[in-house]
Design a protein around this motif. Sequence first.
Motif, PDB file in Angstrom:
ATOM      1  N   PHE A   1       0.840  -1.202   0.000  1.00  0.00           N
ATOM      2  CA  PHE A   1       0.000   0.000   0.000  1.00  0.00           C
ATOM      3  C   PHE A   1       0.873   1.249   0.000  1.00  0.00           C
ATOM      4  N   LEU A   2       1.960   1.226   0.775  1.00  0.00           N
ATOM      5  CA  LEU A   2       2.876   2.360   0.793  1.00  0.00           C
ATOM      6  C   LEU A   2       3.488   2.589  -0.586  1.00  0.00           C
ATOM      7  N   SER A   3       3.876   1.512  -1.245  1.00  0.00           N
ATOM      8  CA  SER A   3       4.455   1.637  -2.589  1.00  0.00           C
ATOM      9  C   SER A   3       3.439   2.200  -3.565  1.00  0.00           C
ATOM     10  N   MET A   4       2.197   1.737  -3.469  1.00  0.00           N
ATOM     11  CA  MET A   4       1.147   2.223  -4.360  1.00  0.00           C
ATOM     12  C   MET A   4       0.905   3.715  -4.160  1.00  0.00           C
ATOM     13  N   ILE A   5       0.900   4.159  -2.899  1.00  0.00           N
ATOM     14  CA  ILE A   5       0.714   5.578  -2.605  1.00  0.00           C
ATOM     15  C   ILE A   5       1.846   6.397  -3.217  1.00  0.00           C
ATOM     16  N   GLY A   6       3.078   5.922  -3.048  1.00  0.00           N
ATOM     17  CA  GLY A   6       4.222   6.656  -3.588  1.00  0.00           C
ATOM     18  C   GLY A   6       4.165   6.803  -5.095  1.00  0.00           C
ATOM     19  N   VAL A   7       3.858   5.715  -5.808  1.00  0.00           N
ATOM     20  CA  VAL A   7       3.777   5.773  -7.271  1.00  0.00           C
ATOM     21  C   VAL A   7       2.650   6.693  -7.704  1.00  0.00           C
ATOM     22  N   THR A   8       1.525   6.637  -7.000  1.00  0.00           N
ATOM     23  CA  THR A   8       0.395   7.509  -7.338  1.00  0.00           C
ATOM     24  C   THR A   8       0.777   8.979  -7.206  1.00  0.00           C
ATOM     25  N   PHE A   9       1.449   9.325  -6.115  1.00  0.00           N
ATOM     26  CA  PHE A   9       1.844  10.714  -5.902  1.00  0.00           C
ATOM     27  C   PHE A   9       2.852  11.171  -6.958  1.00  0.00           C
ATOM     28  N   PHE A  10       3.745  10.261  -7.356  1.00  0.00           N
ATOM     29  CA  PHE A  10       4.715  10.633  -8.383  1.00  0.00           C
ATOM     30  C   PHE A  10       4.017  10.902  -9.715  1.00  0.00           C
ATOM     31  N   LEU A  11       3.026  10.098 -10.066  1.00  0.00           N
ATOM     32  CA  LEU A  11       2.275  10.327 -11.302  1.00  0.00           C
ATOM     33  C   LEU A  11       1.536  11.663 -11.246  1.00  0.00           C
ATOM     34  N   ILE A  12       1.019  12.000 -10.082  1.00  0.00           N
ATOM     35  CA  ILE A  12       0.348  13.298  -9.919  1.00  0.00           C
ATOM     36  C   ILE A  12       1.350  14.433 -10.091  1.00  0.00           C
ATOM     37  N   ALA A  13       2.537  14.261  -9.504  1.00  0.00           N
ATOM     38  CA  ALA A  13       3.568  15.286  -9.645  1.00  0.00           C
ATOM     39  C   ALA A  13       3.991  15.441 -11.101  1.00  0.00           C
TER      40      ALA A  13
ATOM     41  N   MET B   1       1.047   9.644   7.709  1.00  0.00           N
ATOM     42  CA  MET B   1       0.462  10.910   7.280  1.00  0.00           C
ATOM     43  C   MET B   1       1.543  11.954   7.053  1.00  0.00           C
ATOM     44  N   LEU B   2       2.507  12.025   7.971  1.00  0.00           N
ATOM     45  CA  LEU B   2       3.600  12.990   7.795  1.00  0.00           C
ATOM     46  C   LEU B   2       4.384  12.690   6.522  1.00  0.00           C
ATOM     47  N   PHE B   3       4.628  11.406   6.260  1.00  0.00           N
ATOM     48  CA  PHE B   3       5.351  11.029   5.051  1.00  0.00           C
ATOM     49  C   PHE B   3       4.548  11.401   3.802  1.00  0.00           C
ATOM     50  N   ALA B   4       3.229  11.130   3.823  1.00  0.00           N
ATOM     51  CA  ALA B   4       2.384  11.441   2.672  1.00  0.00           C
ATOM     52  C   ALA B   4       2.327  12.942   2.425  1.00  0.00           C
ATOM     53  N   LEU B   5       2.201  13.728   3.490  1.00  0.00           N
ATOM     54  CA  LEU B   5       2.144  15.180   3.333  1.00  0.00           C
ATOM     55  C   LEU B   5       3.457  15.717   2.770  1.00  0.00           C
ATOM     56  N   ALA B   6       4.572  15.123   3.196  1.00  0.00           N
ATOM     57  CA  ALA B   6       5.865  15.552   2.660  1.00  0.00           C
ATOM     58  C   ALA B   6       5.960  15.260   1.168  1.00  0.00           C
ATOM     59  N   LEU B   7       5.391  14.127   0.739  1.00  0.00           N
ATOM     60  CA  LEU B   7       5.405  13.784  -0.683  1.00  0.00           C
ATOM     61  C   LEU B   7       4.557  14.760  -1.491  1.00  0.00           C
ATOM     62  N   ILE B   8       3.364  15.055  -1.000  1.00  0.00           N
ATOM     63  CA  ILE B   8       2.457  15.932  -1.745  1.00  0.00           C
ATOM     64  C   ILE B   8       3.011  17.351  -1.809  1.00  0.00           C
ATOM     65  N   LEU B   9       3.810  17.739  -0.815  1.00  0.00           N
ATOM     66  CA  LEU B   9       4.360  19.082  -0.784  1.00  0.00           C
ATOM     67  C   LEU B   9       5.172  19.387  -2.044  1.00  0.00           C
ATOM     68  N   PHE B  10       5.796  18.363  -2.623  1.00  0.00           N
ATOM     69  CA  PHE B  10       6.556  18.577  -3.855  1.00  0.00           C
ATOM     70  C   PHE B  10       5.650  19.080  -4.970  1.00  0.00           C
ATOM     71  N   SER B  11       4.434  18.540  -5.059  1.00  0.00           N
ATOM     72  CA  SER B  11       3.495  18.971  -6.093  1.00  0.00           C
ATOM     73  C   SER B  11       3.115  20.429  -5.905  1.00  0.00           C
ATOM     74  N   VAL B  12       2.947  20.853  -4.656  1.00  0.00           N
ATOM     75  CA  VAL B  12       2.607  22.249  -4.389  1.00  0.00           C
ATOM     76  C   VAL B  12       3.763  23.165  -4.790  1.00  0.00           C
ATOM     77  N   ILE B  13       4.997  22.741  -4.487  1.00  0.00           N
ATOM     78  CA  ILE B  13       6.166  23.542  -4.863  1.00  0.00           C
ATOM     79  C   ILE B  13       6.237  23.709  -6.382  1.00  0.00           C
ATOM     80  N   ILE B  14       6.000  22.605  -7.107  1.00  0.00           N
ATOM     81  CA  ILE B  14       6.004  22.672  -8.573  1.00  0.00           C
ATOM     82  C   ILE B  14       4.912  23.619  -9.066  1.00  0.00           C
ATOM     83  N   ALA B  15       3.733  23.545  -8.450  1.00  0.00           N
ATOM     84  CA  ALA B  15       2.638  24.414  -8.864  1.00  0.00           C
ATOM     85  C   ALA B  15       2.938  25.879  -8.572  1.00  0.00           C
ATOM     86  N   VAL B  16       3.631  26.166  -7.469  1.00  0.00           N
ATOM     87  CA  VAL B  16       4.013  27.545  -7.153  1.00  0.00           C
ATOM     88  C   VAL B  16       4.951  28.098  -8.227  1.00  0.00           C
TER      89      VAL B  16
END
Length: 473
Positions: free
Chosen positions: A57-69, A342-357
């Motif tokens: 499940f952790l691996s799936m979450i990571g790949v999903t976030f990378f595709l979003i990024a 949750m902290l790990f997931a939020l850190a991953l998503i933060l990259f997408s926000v930085i890119i969007a900024v």
Amino acid sequence: MNPLREIRTNPRQFFPSVLVVFIAALFGTAIMQGIAILTAWLSSEKIIAESETAQNFLSMIGVTFFLIALFVSTIVIANTFSIIIAGRSRQLALLRLIGASSKRLRRAASVEGLIISVPAAVLAFAASTGLAKAAQNYLGSAITEEVALLTPTMAVPALATIIVTWASAYLGARRITGISPIEATSQAVELRPEDARASLGGLTASLILLSMGLTFLVNSVIGAADHRISVISVVLTAFGSSLTFIGVIIGHPWILPPLQAAMGWLCGRTAVSRLAASTIARHPTRNARTVIGLVIGITLIVMFATAMTTFRDQLLRYARSLGEEGWGGLEDALATVIDKSMLFALALILFSVIIAVIGVANTLMLSVRQRTQEIGLLMALGQTPKRVRRMITAEGLQLSLTACAVAVPLGIGFGWVGALTLLSPLLGLFGPSVPWTVVIAVIVGTLIAVFIASREPARAATSISPVEALEAV
């Protein structure tokens, strides 16, 4: 058009693209290496060590976030190359005049994207590996398993980022097809094909997706109230959330401009704010494409924080309802695992926000380049450089507020329905546990990041000479 010569002549124009590629590649590699380290770290918890499903499940979450990024990166890089092409309109028109085809010029632009992406991706891989090594050394004895950080799999994100950059550069150079050779004989003015509204087909698709998605989500809430949630219901809820989110993404050229106008009206209490709002209104679709990147990142942060917080609070509530024994102390370990994840997931998503900024900064820069004469006229009429800088900054802040106004409710709703679907068989219908600290931090952090990112476009605006800007008027 020689790609290498263009890069050597004006390397500064490619800096935003290099930065986006570096962050995206760093993000992807950090996900792969971070998941390996996180899995080894959490293996000390019995609930993770004995569950291969949790690790997958952790691996799936990571790949999903990378595709979003990667998706957000595609939008930002395409916009960046639109900025570059906008600054070369006259040069490209001259090349068209002497016989160069638009297809050849677009191919040359895509080669530029390929050239700048390779070193950025390699540097990102090296930086991520260094950070992973540092994290591994920091955790020390907490990691009892060997973690492989230098494998071919770890290089896949960097390679994917290079390919996406190459394709995004080609998409961003579509402005070339609208440049006529006749523009070389006059003062070329940037046209606005990117501000054309999306096709009616896109609007229809968006409405269909939103209708289907919202229907699934409403049925999920009704089923939760009646304790009628099943495995199929969980799948349909996830499917409904995805359809709704995709519908918002596809329909953003129609959904966001009215909200941008409303935000401009609410913020337009000063002359500077009104000027910023009028500029956003003149380019609604282009600005909507920029806002959607922030919407994606902020929605994901709020959604995961809401889902995890609600999931944790409701599980602890259920454990307490069982009596003094509860789950035999397992609830504390479970809450710890949820908080770490949750902290790990939020850190991953933060990259997408930085890119969007970065995307917001790129749009502001494009706006400045398109409005050279307008800004020159404002300064000639007495506008001070300070007020011009405030106007550019106000544009970025208004776009960011629009993104937050859309993303926060979406994130809370998606997170609540997700937790509700999983736990309603035990607890029935319950309300969301909104992590207000995270929500406020995201909003404030986004505004501060956009404020900082808008400094360079604001500086560029005030560097325009009124005399030179008005020569073409």
